[in-house]
Design a protein around this motif. Sequence first.
Motif, mmCIF file in Angstrom:
data_model
loop_
_atom_site.group_PDB
_atom_site.id
_atom_site.type_symbol
_atom_site.label_atom_id
_atom_site.label_comp_id
_atom_site.label_asym_id
_atom_site.label_seq_id
_atom_site.Cartn_x
_atom_site.Cartn_y
_atom_site.Cartn_z
ATOM 1 N N VAL A 35 9.302 13.636 47.218
ATOM 2 C CA VAL A 35 8.771 12.542 46.401
ATOM 3 C C VAL A 35 8.933 11.242 47.186
ATOM 4 C CG1 VAL A 35 8.818 11.373 44.169
ATOM 5 C CG2 VAL A 35 9.508 13.779 44.336
ATOM 6 N N VAL A 36 7.827 10.522 47.350
ATOM 7 C CA VAL A 36 7.825 9.306 48.159
ATOM 8 C C VAL A 36 7.392 8.126 47.294
ATOM 9 C CG1 VAL A 36 6.830 8.156 50.173
ATOM 10 C CG2 VAL A 36 7.290 10.624 50.233
ATOM 11 N N ALA A 37 8.182 7.058 47.307
ATOM 12 C CA ALA A 37 7.838 5.825 46.592
ATOM 13 C C ALA A 37 6.874 5.004 47.439
ATOM 14 C CB ALA A 37 9.098 5.023 46.285
ATOM 15 N N ILE A 38 5.734 4.629 46.845
ATOM 16 C CA ILE A 38 4.729 3.855 47.571
ATOM 17 C C ILE A 38 4.616 2.459 46.967
ATOM 18 C CG2 ILE A 38 3.405 5.868 48.326
ATOM 19 C CD1 ILE A 38 1.465 5.334 45.994
ATOM 20 N N PRO A 39 4.148 1.485 47.739
ATOM 21 C CA PRO A 39 3.979 0.133 47.200
ATOM 22 C C PRO A 39 2.819 0.057 46.206
ATOM 23 C CG PRO A 39 3.184 0.244 49.460
ATOM 24 C CD PRO A 39 3.853 1.550 49.179
ATOM 25 N N VAL A 40 2.874 -0.939 45.348
ATOM 26 C CA VAL A 40 1.827 -1.170 44.352
ATOM 27 C C VAL A 40 0.705 -1.988 44.988
ATOM 28 C CG1 VAL A 40 1.282 -2.302 42.160
ATOM 29 C CG2 VAL A 40 3.465 -1.101 42.453
ATOM 30 N N GLY A 41 -0.530 -1.600 44.731
ATOM 31 C CA GLY A 41 -1.666 -2.379 45.210
ATOM 32 C C GLY A 41 -2.356 -1.759 46.409
ATOM 33 N N MET A 42 -3.640 -2.096 46.571
ATOM 34 C CA MET A 42 -4.471 -1.466 47.583
ATOM 35 C C MET A 42 -4.055 -1.834 49.007
ATOM 36 S SD MET A 42 -8.240 -1.840 45.786
ATOM 37 C CE MET A 42 -9.014 -0.687 46.934
ATOM 38 N N LYS A 43 -3.945 -3.115 49.305
ATOM 39 C CA LYS A 43 -3.610 -3.535 50.669
ATOM 40 C C LYS A 43 -2.204 -3.096 51.087
ATOM 41 C CE LYS A 43 -6.787 -7.451 50.989
ATOM 42 N NZ LYS A 43 -6.901 -8.927 51.148
ATOM 43 N N PRO A 44 -1.182 -3.293 50.233
ATOM 44 C CA PRO A 44 0.154 -2.815 50.613
ATOM 45 C C PRO A 44 0.201 -1.307 50.850
ATOM 46 C CG PRO A 44 0.326 -4.390 48.825
ATOM 47 C CD PRO A 44 -1.127 -4.075 48.974
ATOM 48 N N LEU A 45 -0.546 -0.549 50.009
ATOM 49 C CA LEU A 45 -0.542 0.901 50.169
ATOM 50 C C LEU A 45 -1.207 1.311 51.477
ATOM 51 C CD1 LEU A 45 -0.033 3.772 49.239
ATOM 52 C CD2 LEU A 45 -2.152 3.663 47.915
ATOM 53 N N LEU A 46 -2.338 0.706 51.795
ATOM 54 C CA LEU A 46 -3.024 1.057 53.035
ATOM 55 C C LEU A 46 -2.133 0.767 54.241
ATOM 56 C CD1 LEU A 46 -5.510 2.043 54.535
ATOM 57 C CD2 LEU A 46 -6.399 -0.305 54.471
ATOM 58 N N ASN A 187 4.434 -9.002 44.870
ATOM 59 C CA ASN A 187 4.544 -9.476 46.247
ATOM 60 C C ASN A 187 3.431 -8.907 47.117
ATOM 61 O OD1 ASN A 187 6.843 -11.233 46.669
ATOM 62 N ND2 ASN A 187 8.144 -9.507 46.096
ATOM 63 N N SER A 188 3.229 -9.516 48.270
ATOM 64 C CA SER A 188 2.207 -9.034 49.196
ATOM 65 C C SER A 188 2.537 -7.644 49.743
ATOM 66 C CB SER A 188 2.051 -10.013 50.365
ATOM 67 O OG SER A 188 3.271 -10.161 51.056
ATOM 68 N N ASP A 189 3.825 -7.256 49.651
ATOM 69 C CA ASP A 189 4.211 -5.920 50.116
ATOM 70 C C ASP A 189 4.182 -4.879 48.997
ATOM 71 O OD1 ASP A 189 6.408 -6.598 48.592
ATOM 72 O OD2 ASP A 189 7.881 -6.358 50.192
ATOM 73 N N GLY A 190 3.695 -5.293 47.809
ATOM 74 C CA GLY A 190 3.571 -4.353 46.701
ATOM 75 C C GLY A 190 4.783 -4.242 45.810
ATOM 76 N N SER A 191 5.838 -4.976 46.104
ATOM 77 C CA SER A 191 7.030 -4.966 45.251
ATOM 78 C C SER A 191 6.896 -6.037 44.169
ATOM 79 C CB SER A 191 8.288 -5.224 46.085
ATOM 80 O OG SER A 191 8.229 -6.497 46.690
ATOM 81 N N LEU A 192 7.761 -5.955 43.153
ATOM 82 C CA LEU A 192 7.720 -6.917 42.056
ATOM 83 C C LEU A 192 8.765 -8.010 42.252
ATOM 84 C CD1 LEU A 192 7.271 -4.555 38.970
ATOM 85 C CD2 LEU A 192 5.557 -6.068 39.983
#
Length: 236
Positions: A35-46, A187-192
């Motif tokens: 199980v891998v935690a990924i960032p929120v949002g399109m740009k951070p995920l890519l 955040n820009s990195d997908g974190s809150l």
Amino acid sequence: MPNFLPINTILVPQGTEYQAVCRGLSGLPGSIPTVVAIPVGMKPLLKYLQQSPGNGQFLAPKSRVLIMGICGSLSDRYTVGDIVLYQDCIYQGKQQECDRSFTAELHSRLPTPNSPLNLVKSLTSDRLISSAAEKRRLGETLAADVVDMEGFTALEFFNAAGVAVAMLRVVSDDCQHNIPDLTPAINSDGSLKPFPLAIAMLRQPLAATRLIRGSLTALKVLEQVTNLLFSGNQLK
């Protein structure tokens, strides 16, 4: 029952969604996926998928990746706590499809008599859709059922790499009520960002209360459906 469905990796947005999936898998016998935690949002995920040192596990030959989490409803047909299995995702007129055989296998192996498993079309948004009126408009004009912030990006990346992907989510907010606009808290990195998140919630206390209740319901169902998927138990 051990892991009866061959899945290499589960990707889940970081935070409470990731924690819910981990709880669902906790204590299960046999082999379970990473199980891998990924960032929120399109740009951070890519950025994460392109640069993650561990993405080799995602891209191995014959890999199967399951993306789980919560989503918002764009249709009166889907409400808080409903389990949805994606057929495809759209973004700005483009479409990416989930792996059909993988999706069909998931659909056939999830007996949920009290919580129907709905096959849906998803819209991926590069921002949080907080207005109920906008949700309904998007649902009607784009013929989409639910909305998230990662699906299209993940499908585009994995489809290009030849990796089979399926998406299983739980609805956390409906299209009849507004939710707080949490965009400034991401955040820009997908974190809150905790402080902006608290401010956004305090500005709309009724909407915030509704969002919290819906999220808690969805996260409980997400935990249960994860357990069901890898244990063979029935959804409560």
